[in-house]
Design an enzyme around this catalytic site. Structure first.
Site, PDB file in Angstrom:
ATOM      1  N   ASP A 171      23.415  38.964 -78.509  1.00 30.52           N
ATOM      2  CA  ASP A 171      23.643  39.143 -77.085  1.00 30.52           C
ATOM      3  C   ASP A 171      23.112  40.532 -76.718  1.00 30.52           C
ATOM      4  O   ASP A 171      22.853  41.363 -77.592  1.00 30.52           O
ATOM      5  CB  ASP A 171      25.151  39.038 -76.808  1.00 30.52           C
ATOM      6  N   ASP A 214      23.995  42.739 -73.244  1.00 32.06           N
ATOM      7  CA  ASP A 214      24.953  43.627 -72.582  1.00 32.06           C
ATOM      8  C   ASP A 214      26.254  43.709 -73.368  1.00 32.06           C
ATOM      9  O   ASP A 214      26.895  42.691 -73.639  1.00 32.06           O
ATOM     10  CB  ASP A 214      25.242  43.137 -71.166  1.00 32.06           C
ATOM     11  N   THR A 235      20.576  36.346 -74.016  1.00 32.46           N
ATOM     12  CA  THR A 235      21.335  37.020 -72.962  1.00 32.46           C
ATOM     13  C   THR A 235      21.598  36.123 -71.765  1.00 32.46           C
ATOM     14  O   THR A 235      20.803  35.225 -71.466  1.00 32.46           O
ATOM     15  CB  THR A 235      20.597  38.292 -72.497  1.00 32.46           C
ATOM     16  N   SER A 236      22.696  36.393 -71.066  1.00 33.81           N
ATOM     17  CA  SER A 236      23.000  35.698 -69.817  1.00 33.81           C
ATOM     18  C   SER A 236      22.298  36.352 -68.629  1.00 33.81           C
ATOM     19  O   SER A 236      22.374  35.838 -67.506  1.00 33.81           O
ATOM     20  CB  SER A 236      24.516  35.689 -69.571  1.00 33.81           C
ATOM     21  N   ASP A 256      29.899  40.263 -77.880  1.00 37.16           N
ATOM     22  CA  ASP A 256      31.021  41.112 -77.487  1.00 37.16           C
ATOM     23  C   ASP A 256      31.977  40.412 -76.530  1.00 37.16           C
ATOM     24  O   ASP A 256      33.137  40.789 -76.450  1.00 37.16           O
ATOM     25  CB  ASP A 256      30.517  42.388 -76.814  1.00 37.16           C
TER      26      ASP A 256
END
Length: 223
Positions: free
Chosen positions: A18, A20, A111-112, A168
């Site tokens: 991921d 962020d 990533t989103s 996270d």
């Protein structure tokens, strides 16, 4: 280097990260932008902000069901605002060296965030572009659906169940679990302990990867 791995007996086909909160911190930037947006739409900012992390912007907005609001248009506007606010984006401790040491064909960012925003934040954090990135627009369903991790694994030519995911946020952890991947939780940006059955690390300092003769990766601590 110690011979004791973080995941005893496990070697992985690839590492999936991921972005962020996992390889960089953009929480201050994101929360400034989202706070303004939430206040403008009459939302309780303190209650709303915890819901934005780890999921796609368009889905965060869509689930609010705000009358007269086009989720995609709002998401695009938020992305532009976030790209203009990158002054305090920093890498997670040890991330740059850890990523640089990995074989390029064995890792990806998942990533989103939209791709343009992800590239902007990576540059702001001083991190190099990844060899492969799966971003928000690459999947029909964002985290906590497993689609993004499955797609990244497919693009690397491996199975998601044979990967280690670095995450996270609860949505990302759930996505990795649904994909059948192993999970290491990075807690650098957490303000309180997270309840998780997975191993946790504050960052990447004290960690290294080791590649066996078959090209599989092992995660090991270093003194």
């Amino acid at each position: 280097m110690t011979e004791r791995p973080v995941f005893p007996g496990r070697r992985f086909a690839a590492f999936l990260f991921d972005m962020d909160g996992t390889v960089l911190t953009s929480i201050a930037s994101a929360e400034r932008v989202w706070s303004r947006w939430a206040a403008a739409h009459g939302l309780d900012v303190a209650t709303f902000l915890p819901t934005i992390h780890g999921v796609r912007t368009v889905e965060t907005i869509a689930r609010l069901g705000l009358p007269g609001v086009d989720p995609q248009e709002e998401a695009d506007a938020i992305m532009r605002a976030e790209m203009a606010d990158v002054a305090d984006i920093d890498p997670i401790a040890g991330a740059a060296a850890f990523l640089a040491a990995l074989p390029r064909e064995r890792w990806a960012i998942v990533t989103s965030a939209p791709r343009k925003l992800a590239e902007c934040r990576l540059a702001a954090a001083g991190l190099p572009p990844p060899p492969l990135m799966v971003a928000a627009e690459d999947v029909a369903r964002g985290k906590p659906a497993p689609d993004c991790f499955q797609l990244a694994a497919d693009k690397l030519g491996v199975s998601a169940v044979d990967c280690l995911v670095f995450e996270d946020a609860p949505a990302g952890i759930a996505a990795a679990e649904a994909a059948g991947a192993a999970v290491l939780v990075i807690t650098a940006t957490h303000t309180k302990a997270i309840a998780t059955p997975h191993p946790t690390r504050a960052g990447y300092e004290g960690l290294a990867s080791r590649c066996d003769p078959d090209g599989r990766l092992e995660l090991v601590p270093v003194a």
